[in-house]
Design a protein around this motif. Structure first.
Motif, PDB file in Angstrom:
ATOM      1  N   LEU A  19       0.895  -1.177  -0.115  1.00  0.00           N
ATOM      2  CA  LEU A  19       0.042  -0.039  -0.107  1.00  0.00           C
ATOM      3  C   LEU A  19       0.980   1.332   0.118  1.00  0.00           C
ATOM      4  O   LEU A  19       0.989   2.190   0.871  1.00  0.00           O
ATOM      5  CB  LEU A  19      -1.009   0.137   1.203  1.00  0.00           C
ATOM      6  N   GLN A  23      -3.264   1.926  -4.744  1.00  0.00           N
ATOM      7  CA  GLN A  23      -3.126   0.471  -4.289  1.00  0.00           C
ATOM      8  C   GLN A  23      -3.877   0.715  -2.899  1.00  0.00           C
ATOM      9  O   GLN A  23      -4.841  -0.163  -2.417  1.00  0.00           O
ATOM     10  CB  GLN A  23      -1.707   0.206  -3.954  1.00  0.00           C
ATOM     11  N   ALA A  27      -7.609   0.376  -3.724  1.00  0.00           N
ATOM     12  CA  ALA A  27      -7.817  -0.890  -4.129  1.00  0.00           C
ATOM     13  C   ALA A  27      -8.370  -1.771  -3.003  1.00  0.00           C
ATOM     14  O   ALA A  27      -9.084  -2.379  -2.728  1.00  0.00           O
ATOM     15  CB  ALA A  27      -6.835  -1.668  -4.867  1.00  0.00           C
ATOM     16  N   ALA A  28      -7.358  -1.454  -1.949  1.00  0.00           N
ATOM     17  CA  ALA A  28      -7.479  -2.384  -0.582  1.00  0.00           C
ATOM     18  C   ALA A  28      -9.014  -1.685   0.124  1.00  0.00           C
ATOM     19  O   ALA A  28      -9.592  -2.497   0.627  1.00  0.00           O
ATOM     20  CB  ALA A  28      -6.260  -1.778   0.549  1.00  0.00           C
ATOM     21  N   ALA A  34     -11.936  -3.021  -1.609  1.00  0.00           N
ATOM     22  CA  ALA A  34     -12.233  -4.478  -1.592  1.00  0.00           C
ATOM     23  C   ALA A  34     -12.674  -4.681  -0.347  1.00  0.00           C
ATOM     24  O   ALA A  34     -13.637  -5.616  -0.028  1.00  0.00           O
ATOM     25  CB  ALA A  34     -10.883  -5.335  -1.894  1.00  0.00           C
ATOM     26  N   GLY A  35     -12.111  -3.979   0.642  1.00  0.00           N
ATOM     27  CA  GLY A  35     -12.598  -4.509   2.354  1.00  0.00           C
ATOM     28  C   GLY A  35     -13.689  -4.010   2.476  1.00  0.00           C
ATOM     29  O   GLY A  35     -14.720  -4.623   2.921  1.00  0.00           O
ATOM     30  N   GLY A  84     -12.177  -3.650  -5.931  1.00  0.00           N
ATOM     31  CA  GLY A  84     -11.033  -3.257  -5.477  1.00  0.00           C
ATOM     32  C   GLY A  84     -10.083  -3.134  -6.776  1.00  0.00           C
ATOM     33  O   GLY A  84      -9.421  -2.180  -7.023  1.00  0.00           O
ATOM     34  N   GLY A 117      -8.574   0.441  -8.318  1.00  0.00           N
ATOM     35  CA  GLY A 117      -7.177   0.729  -8.548  1.00  0.00           C
ATOM     36  C   GLY A 117      -6.776   1.276  -9.891  1.00  0.00           C
ATOM     37  O   GLY A 117      -6.082   2.259 -10.142  1.00  0.00           O
TER      38      GLY A 117
END
Lengths: 242, 107
Positions: free
Chosen positions: A182, A187, A190-191, A194-195, A217, A221
């Motif tokens: 990260l 990035q 994306a995290a 996605a989370g 995610g 990104g």
């Protein structure tokens, strides 16, 4: 470096992952024993399927009396992410003989992917890099199969081991892989996406939420990366130390 | 016996997915796909970790200080961010996790 040196370096870089995989394998063996698989079926699943999270989910499905179709469909969906891994590492297997591609594909797990992908990002593709990959993959495989065996044997001696929470080892391993990645806005986005999507979709059947979260995610990104004028995707060699 | 057939079926499905793109080593992906692949590890692993911390049993939210998965997960993120060292993250995270479970009487 020679083949052997690449291989040994792969073995060495796999060591931190072993700390996370061994408890996870032990807890799998314990649960499989409790769930009604024989010792050889439990070890055989680790040997032939070799996919930790799918094995866990299937054990609980078997315990709940799910049918074969549900179990195989779940395996398919939970392991769909391996198609993405296969696509990501595909340029690195160009020119490798068929037997190498078969073997390296069989051993392509989350952890192997994470270590090997980082190696290629940092060092680029070198003519003997697949020996490094072989070192990583064979070490993690041996650890998974043997810790599953230990888990079945220990599970018979300590039946409550299933409630110890050893599966936290997998979370710690994945955190150790993701956090150092990260390092730029796309990035991080994306995290976060996605989370968040994983939390919104956790109740979807057959872990379909996992794929929804992964693709959301990835889309976040890519969207941010394309909006930025300059690429921020450079990797410096000292990003992560194994 | 049925279990062995299931194991073989799972093995075949898993292997085919892992081998899928290795079967065509000369295939080139369009730039959009190549860009997307950069985010595969981050997106997939985060999507496994976050629910694992907040719904440890896979069915119930546990937003409380009694949730060792959540607390030890946050500590692990801190260790990883500071040390960028995998062994320290896994070893330290597990240590904190089991200390918390022990202190909270969950062991």
């Amino acid at each position: 470096m020679s083949r052997d040196q690449f291989f040994v370096r792969g073995l060495r870089d796999s060591v931190p992952m072993l700390v996370g995989i061994a408890p996870f394998g032990i807890i799998f063996g314990t649960l499989a024993g409790v769930g009604g698989l024989t010792l050889w079926q439990a070890v055989g699943m680790s040997m032939f399927v070799y996919a930790g999270s799918a094995q866990f989910i299937v054990i609980s499905l078997m315990g709940a009396g799910a049918g074969a179709v549900v179990i195989l469909l779940t395996t398919f969906i939970v392991n769909l992410r391996h198609v993405l891994y296969s696509a990501t590492l595909q340029p690195q297997v160009q020119g490798l003989p068929q037997r190498w591609r078969l073997l390296l594909a069989f051993w392509l797990t989350d952890e192997t992917f994470a270590i090997v992908q980082r190696h290629y990002l940092v060092h680029g593709r070198t003519p003997l890099a697949h020996w490094y990959w072989l070192g990583v993959a064979s070490s993690l495989y041996a650890c998974w199969v043997s810790s599953s065996l230990v888990g079945v044997l220990f599970g018979q001696a300590f039946p409550d081991m299933a409630s110890w929470g050893l599966e936290f080892a997998m979370l710690a391993t994945f955190i150790g892989i993701v956090v150092p990645l990260l390092r730029n806005q796309p990035q991080i986005a994306a995290a976060l996406v996605a989370g968040a999507v994983a939390l919104l979709t956790w109740s979807w059947p057959y872990k379909l939420g996992l794929m929804a979260a992964a693709f959301s995610g990835i889309a976040a990104g890519v969207f941010l990366e394309r909006r930025q004028p300059e690429r921020q995707d450079d990797v410096t060699p000292n990003e992560v130390r194994p | 016996m049925t279990y062995w057939w299931l194991i073989l079926g799972m093995a075949a499905i898993t292997f085919l997915m892992r081998y899928s793109l290795f079967a065509w080593p000369n295939l080139r992906f369009p730039p959009l796909v190549r860009q997307g692949l950069h985010y595969v590890p981050t997106a997939v692993l985060t999507a496994i970790v976050v629910p694992g911390m907040l719904l440890p049993d896979g069915a119930h939210w546990q937003l409380s200080l009694g949730n060792a998965y959540l607390l030890a997960g946050i500590v692990s993120i801190g260790i990883a961010a500071i040390s960028r060292n995998l062994l320290a993250t896994i070893g330290g995270g597990l240590l904190v996790f089991f200390l918390l479970r022990w202190a909270m009487g969950q062991m």
